[in-house]
Design a protein around this motif. Structure first.
Motif, PDB file in Angstrom:
ATOM      1  N   SER A   5     113.454-107.623  17.019  1.00  9.26           N
ATOM      2  CA  SER A   5     114.210-108.879  17.077  1.00  9.26           C
ATOM      3  C   SER A   5     113.324-110.049  16.658  1.00  9.26           C
ATOM      4  CB  SER A   5     114.747-109.126  18.479  1.00  9.26           C
ATOM      5  OG  SER A   5     115.682-108.145  18.830  1.00  9.26           O
ATOM      6  N   LEU A   6     112.084-110.047  17.131  1.00  9.85           N
ATOM      7  CA  LEU A   6     111.151-111.105  16.749  1.00  9.85           C
ATOM      8  C   LEU A   6     110.873-111.090  15.246  1.00  9.85           C
ATOM      9  CD1 LEU A   6     108.516-110.952  19.635  1.00  9.85           C
ATOM     10  CD2 LEU A   6     110.077-112.831  19.121  1.00  9.85           C
ATOM     11  N   ARG A   7     110.729-109.889  14.698  1.00 13.14           N
ATOM     12  CA  ARG A   7     110.480-109.771  13.261  1.00 13.14           C
ATOM     13  C   ARG A   7     111.664-110.321  12.464  1.00 13.14           C
ATOM     14  NH1 ARG A   7     109.723-104.205  11.499  1.00 13.14           N
ATOM     15  NH2 ARG A   7     109.008-105.113   9.565  1.00 13.14           N
ATOM     16  N   THR A  13     113.563-117.309   9.823  1.00 13.35           N
ATOM     17  CA  THR A  13     112.912-118.618   9.830  1.00 13.35           C
ATOM     18  C   THR A  13     112.220-118.866   8.493  1.00 13.35           C
ATOM     19  OG1 THR A  13     112.569-118.508  12.225  1.00 13.35           O
ATOM     20  CG2 THR A  13     111.177-120.040  11.001  1.00 13.35           C
ATOM     21  N   VAL A  14     111.517-117.861   8.002  1.00 18.11           N
ATOM     22  CA  VAL A  14     110.839-117.985   6.706  1.00 18.11           C
ATOM     23  C   VAL A  14     111.866-118.280   5.609  1.00 18.11           C
ATOM     24  CG1 VAL A  14     109.591-116.682   4.928  1.00 18.11           C
ATOM     25  CG2 VAL A  14     108.810-116.609   7.305  1.00 18.11           C
ATOM     26  N   GLU A  15     112.955-117.531   5.595  1.00 14.40           N
ATOM     27  CA  GLU A  15     113.993-117.740   4.580  1.00 14.40           C
ATOM     28  C   GLU A  15     114.582-119.142   4.683  1.00 14.40           C
ATOM     29  OE1 GLU A  15     118.305-115.895   3.371  1.00 14.40           O
ATOM     30  OE2 GLU A  15     116.810-114.534   4.205  1.00 14.40           O
ATOM     31  N   SER A  16     114.858-119.581   5.894  1.00  5.15           N
ATOM     32  CA  SER A  16     115.418-120.914   6.112  1.00  5.15           C
ATOM     33  C   SER A  16     114.448-122.000   5.641  1.00  5.15           C
ATOM     34  CB  SER A  16     115.727-121.090   7.600  1.00  5.15           C
ATOM     35  OG  SER A  16     116.116-122.400   7.880  1.00  5.15           O
ATOM     36  N   LEU A  17     113.174-121.829   5.948  1.00  3.12           N
ATOM     37  CA  LEU A  17     112.182-122.819   5.528  1.00  3.12           C
ATOM     38  C   LEU A  17     112.030-122.830   4.004  1.00  3.12           C
ATOM     39  CD1 LEU A  17     109.531-122.330   8.336  1.00  3.12           C
ATOM     40  CD2 LEU A  17     110.889-124.400   7.916  1.00  3.12           C
ATOM     41  N   MET A  18     112.143-121.677   3.380  1.00  6.48           N
ATOM     42  CA  MET A  18     112.072-121.622   1.919  1.00  6.48           C
ATOM     43  C   MET A  18     113.251-122.375   1.300  1.00  6.48           C
ATOM     44  SD  MET A  18     110.665-117.749   1.361  1.00  6.48           S
ATOM     45  CE  MET A  18     110.864-117.748  -0.399  1.00  6.48           C
ATOM     46  N   MET A  19     114.434-122.218   1.878  1.00  5.64           N
ATOM     47  CA  MET A  19     115.611-122.941   1.370  1.00  5.64           C
ATOM     48  C   MET A  19     115.441-124.446   1.594  1.00  5.64           C
ATOM     49  SD  MET A  19     118.838-120.375   2.123  1.00  5.64           S
ATOM     50  CE  MET A  19     118.913-120.750   3.842  1.00  5.64           C
ATOM     51  N   GLN A 102     102.734-116.282   8.238  1.00 12.50           N
ATOM     52  CA  GLN A 102     101.602-115.616   8.882  1.00 12.50           C
ATOM     53  C   GLN A 102     102.056-114.870  10.137  1.00 12.50           C
ATOM     54  OE1 GLN A 102      98.960-118.961   9.379  1.00 12.50           O
ATOM     55  NE2 GLN A 102      97.942-118.594   7.424  1.00 12.50           N
ATOM     56  N   GLU A 103     102.925-115.506  10.906  1.00 15.76           N
ATOM     57  CA  GLU A 103     103.447-114.847  12.108  1.00 15.76           C
ATOM     58  C   GLU A 103     104.260-113.612  11.734  1.00 15.76           C
ATOM     59  OE1 GLU A 103     105.595-117.798  14.312  1.00 15.76           O
ATOM     60  OE2 GLU A 103     103.774-118.914  14.799  1.00 15.76           O
ATOM     61  N   ARG A 104     105.056-113.727  10.677  1.00 18.05           N
ATOM     62  CA  ARG A 104     105.846-112.584  10.224  1.00 18.05           C
ATOM     63  C   ARG A 104     104.942-111.431   9.793  1.00 18.05           C
ATOM     64  NH1 ARG A 104     108.522-113.168   4.836  1.00 18.05           N
ATOM     65  NH2 ARG A 104     106.619-112.141   4.256  1.00 18.05           N
ATOM     66  N   LYS A 105     103.904-111.747   9.053  1.00 12.47           N
ATOM     67  CA  LYS A 105     102.962-110.708   8.623  1.00 12.47           C
ATOM     68  C   LYS A 105     102.276-110.063   9.820  1.00 12.47           C
ATOM     69  CE  LYS A 105     102.071-112.677   4.099  1.00 12.47           C
ATOM     70  NZ  LYS A 105     101.120-113.387   3.244  1.00 12.47           N
ATOM     71  N   LEU A 106     101.923-110.866  10.805  1.00 11.71           N
ATOM     72  CA  LEU A 106     101.295-110.325  12.010  1.00 11.71           C
ATOM     73  C   LEU A 106     102.265-109.389  12.732  1.00 11.71           C
ATOM     74  CD1 LEU A 106      98.987-110.252  14.087  1.00 11.71           C
ATOM     75  CD2 LEU A 106     100.059-112.243  15.171  1.00 11.71           C
ATOM     76  N   ASP A 108     104.721-107.796  11.407  1.00 11.46           N
ATOM     77  CA  ASP A 108     104.874-106.602  10.572  1.00 11.46           C
ATOM     78  C   ASP A 108     103.711-105.630  10.800  1.00 11.46           C
ATOM     79  OD1 ASP A 108     107.227-107.553   9.501  1.00 11.46           O
ATOM     80  OD2 ASP A 108     106.331-108.206   7.592  1.00 11.46           O
ATOM     81  N   ARG A 109     102.499-106.169  10.889  1.00 13.24           N
ATOM     82  CA  ARG A 109     101.339-105.300  11.139  1.00 13.24           C
ATOM     83  C   ARG A 109     101.431-104.644  12.513  1.00 13.24           C
ATOM     84  NH1 ARG A 109      98.448-109.519   8.493  1.00 13.24           N
ATOM     85  NH2 ARG A 109      97.729-110.341  10.481  1.00 13.24           N
ATOM     86  N   VAL A 110     101.868-105.396  13.508  1.00 16.63           N
ATOM     87  CA  VAL A 110     102.029-104.835  14.854  1.00 16.63           C
ATOM     88  C   VAL A 110     103.078-103.727  14.830  1.00 16.63           C
ATOM     89  CG1 VAL A 110     102.850-105.332  17.200  1.00 16.63           C
ATOM     90  CG2 VAL A 110     101.236-106.887  16.091  1.00 16.63           C
ATOM     91  N   ALA A 111     104.183-103.973  14.137  1.00 16.12           N
ATOM     92  CA  ALA A 111     105.241-102.960  14.043  1.00 16.12           C
ATOM     93  C   ALA A 111     104.734-101.722  13.308  1.00 16.12           C
ATOM     94  CB  ALA A 111     106.471-103.536  13.336  1.00 16.12           C
ATOM     95  N   ASP A 112     103.985-101.917  12.229  1.00 13.53           N
ATOM     96  CA  ASP A 112     103.422-100.778  11.498  1.00 13.53           C
ATOM     97  C   ASP A 112     102.477 -99.988  12.389  1.00 13.53           C
ATOM     98  OD1 ASP A 112     104.809-101.548   9.247  1.00 13.53           O
ATOM     99  OD2 ASP A 112     103.065-102.479   8.249  1.00 13.53           O
TER     100      ASP A 112
END
Length: 146
Positions: A5-7, A13-19, A102-106, A108-112
């Motif tokens: 859910s956090l991911r 959030t990333v997509e919204s900020l990009m828009m 950066q938070e998303r990548k972190l 993702d790494r935790v999930a991996d």
């Protein structure tokens, strides 16, 4: 809240900020174009004013030119303010985007890492099950062959 859910939330959030960044970029481009248009019009008007003043201006014409130039200068200042505000909004949004990415990548790494750990644990469990089955077969053979 679950990791997944956090991911998803961070990805949204990333997509919204990009828009938002794209929207700000478009507004900035419009403001810069408006600024250039006002500057161009001021230059044209100054040339006309110079020609007319060389021929002589009445006080009423002079006041009219002053009003027009003051109005254009105010519009130019407003356009500059809009540009400055858009630049600041862009910087702020970009910083938020970098942080969210950066938070998303972190995450993702935790999930991996979590998936990797789960796969390793499943492999160990499968090996234990295989070892137990082999041990039972060996014990059964040993007991049936005196």
């Amino acid at each position: 809240m679950s990791l997944e859910s956090l991911r998803k939330l961070r990805a949204q959030t990333v997509e919204s900020l990009m828009m938002e960044l794209a929207k700000i970029t478009r507004a900035l481009a419009r403001s810069e174009e408006r600024y250039r248009d006002i500057e161009t019009q001021i230059q044209k008007d100054v040339a006309v004013y110079d020609r007319q003043s060389a021929q002589g201006l009445t006080i009423e014409a002079w006041w009219e030119w002053q009003g027009s130039m003051d109005s254009q200068q105010a519009a130019l200042r407003q356009a500059r303010l809009e540009i400055d505000q858009a630049v600041e909004a862009w910087r702020h949004t970009k910083a938020l985007l970098v942080e969210a990415s950066q938070e998303r990548k972190l995450l993702d790494r935790v999930a991996d890492k979590r998936r990797e750990t789960q796969r390793a644990e499943a492999g160990r469990q499968e090996q234990r099950t295989t070892d137990e089955a082999a041990s039972r077969r060996y014990s059964a053979r040993k007991d049936s062959n005196p």
